[in-house]
Design an enzyme around this catalytic site. Structure first.
Site, PDB file in Angstrom:
ATOM      1  N   CYS A 114       0.815  -1.311  -0.141  1.00 17.20           N
ATOM      2  CA  CYS A 114      -0.068   0.010   0.060  1.00 17.20           C
ATOM      3  C   CYS A 114       0.808   1.171   0.001  1.00 17.20           C
ATOM      4  O   CYS A 114       0.291   2.402  -0.172  1.00 17.20           O
ATOM      5  CB  CYS A 114      -1.120   0.069   1.161  1.00 17.20           C
ATOM      6  SG  CYS A 114      -2.304  -1.352   0.815  1.00 17.20           S
ATOM      7  N   HIS A 255      -3.515   7.009   2.070  1.00 19.55           N
ATOM      8  CA  HIS A 255      -4.192   5.602   1.723  1.00 19.55           C
ATOM      9  C   HIS A 255      -5.670   5.479   2.034  1.00 19.55           C
ATOM     10  O   HIS A 255      -5.627   5.587   3.195  1.00 19.55           O
ATOM     11  CB  HIS A 255      -2.904   4.568   2.260  1.00 19.55           C
ATOM     12  CG  HIS A 255      -3.321   3.263   1.831  1.00 19.55           C
ATOM     13  ND1 HIS A 255      -3.807   2.737   0.543  1.00 19.55           N
ATOM     14  CD2 HIS A 255      -3.649   2.145   2.483  1.00 19.55           C
ATOM     15  CE1 HIS A 255      -4.246   1.726   0.518  1.00 19.55           C
ATOM     16  NE2 HIS A 255      -3.948   1.085   1.782  1.00 19.55           N
ATOM     17  N   ASN A 285      -9.967  -0.309  -1.397  1.00 17.05           N
ATOM     18  CA  ASN A 285      -8.424  -0.422  -1.070  1.00 17.05           C
ATOM     19  C   ASN A 285      -8.027  -1.089  -2.193  1.00 17.05           C
ATOM     20  O   ASN A 285      -8.088  -2.136  -2.307  1.00 17.05           O
ATOM     21  CB  ASN A 285      -8.224  -0.950   0.107  1.00 17.05           C
ATOM     22  CG  ASN A 285      -6.524  -1.117   0.461  1.00 17.05           C
ATOM     23  OD1 ASN A 285      -5.843  -0.430  -0.441  1.00 17.05           O
ATOM     24  ND2 ASN A 285      -6.157  -1.550   1.508  1.00 17.05           N
TER      25      ASN A 285
END
Ligand code: UT7
Length: 330
Positions: A114, A255, A285
């Site tokens: 990520c 994020h 995500n």
């Protein structure tokens, strides 16, 4: 004289196919209300059969070429941040180079989960600030649906597919561009979020398949706590070392893993909601994709103007986390 790198174009691509929470109710024991309350996610995009990571990356890259009105042969270097390459090798950067016709460029994939996009952005910026290159393409792209177990409710509700990209070029005189980064890793936390098989430790076999080892495994509670702590720490430190506070930010781009993680970090950083980019409700995500997708969307929504102070912050598997501070120069 060395110059910083600045972002001169942004692009994103999200697959058309939508998977909403009701669709997931039909796959696992979950509910729309649980997913919305615990994560903020309403739906996510999923690739169609045969659609690859490099297809998404190429679509995002083509938007950049259009926006910048340039040929792909002007690109010097391509870095693709991903945990879901088309194949282990050749790299997705090479596949992408061929797809868009970036004949002069070399490139490589970078695995930072990520935080992959921030790692790639900082890496690409170095080639600009040394004066080596003029045009570097940074892509964050993941097909999370290819490594998610759609029978595991703890993970399958969280992720989606998508790609974002930016072009880096040298700043003009008096422009700041990307002026600082603070990146971290802590391998001790690797056990909290990982995909056990498919690499040389556990090569693919009938047994690894039977034991669901080619899927994402996560200790959500641990990652949740560490994500808030890590994101707040690096955000504060990078702001403080330039004498800034949260109040100086035009946009905070975190994020997108969980709305509650974003909200907790926003509260601790004393930011107003209008300073924060959030689109997790639409895309979930997308791992390396979240931050460049957010940047592309913020620009579409006219939320970025020249001179704005922008903070990008991420947290993910590795563990990896970090912040990049930049002046928007577009
Ligand atoms: O981008 C990479 C970094 N990843 C992250 O940042 C993710 C970090 N973690 C999270 O976002 C959250 O921890 C989750 C969304 C994964 C889970 O939320 P939580 O509030 O931490 O829930 P939990 O894991 O503590 O689970 C609470 C309950 C459990 O049931 P019991 O044990 O209390 O009976 C779970 O089994 O919720 C259950 N549960 C679900 N229920 C319905 C877990 N997943 C689901 C689900 N639907 N999808």
């Amino acid at each position: 004289m060395s110059r910083n790198a600045k972002i001169t174009a942004v692009g994103k691509y999200l697959p058309e196919k939508r998977l909403n929470n009701i669709d997931l109710e039909n796959l696992v024991e979950t509910s729309d209300s649980w997913i919305v309350e615990r994560t903020g996610i309403l739906e996510r995009r999923i690739v169609s059969n045969g659609q690859t990571n490099s297809d998404m990356a190429a679509a995002a890259a083509r938007r950049i070429l259009e926006e910048r009105q340039m040929g792909a042969d002007e690109i010097d270097l391509i870095i693709v941040a991903t945990v879901t390459p088309d194949m282990f090798f050749p790299s997705t950067a090479c596949v992408l180079q061929e797809k868009i016709g970036a004949t002069r460029a070399w490139g490589f994939d970078l695995l930072g989960a990520c935080s992959g996009f921030l790692y790639a952005l900082a890496s690409g910026a170095q080639f600009i600030s040394t004066g080596t290159y003029q045009k570097v393409l940074i892509v964050g792209s993941d097909v999370m649906s290819s490594i998610i177990n759609f029978r595991d409710r703890a993970t399958c509700v969280l992720f989606g597919d998508g790609a974002g990209a930016v072009l880096l070029e040298p700043t003009e005189k008096d422009e700041e561009g990307i002026f600082d980064f603070l990146l971290k890793s802590d391998g001790r936390g690797g056990k909290f979020l990982y995909m056990p098989a498919g690499g040389s430790l556990n090569p693919a076999s009938h047994e690894t398949i039977d034991r669901n080892m080619h899927y994402v495994h996560q200790d959500g509670r641990q990652v949740f706590k560490l994500a808030i702590k890590g994101m707040v720490e690096v955000s504060r430190e990078i702001l403080e070392r330039h004498g800034y506070t949260g109040a100086d930010l035009a946009l905070y781009v975190p994020h997108q893993a969980n709305l509650r993680i974003i909200q907790a970090s926003v509260e601790k950083l004393n930011l107003r909601p209008d300073q924060v980019m959030v689109n997790i409700q639409k895309y979930a995500n997308t791992t390396a994709g979240t931050i460049p997708i957010c940047l592309a969307e913020a620009r579409e929504e006219n939320r970025l103007k020249k001179g704005d102070l922008v903070l990008l912050t991420s947290f993910g598997a590795g563990l990896t986390w970090g912040s990049i501070l930049l002046r928007w120069e577009l």
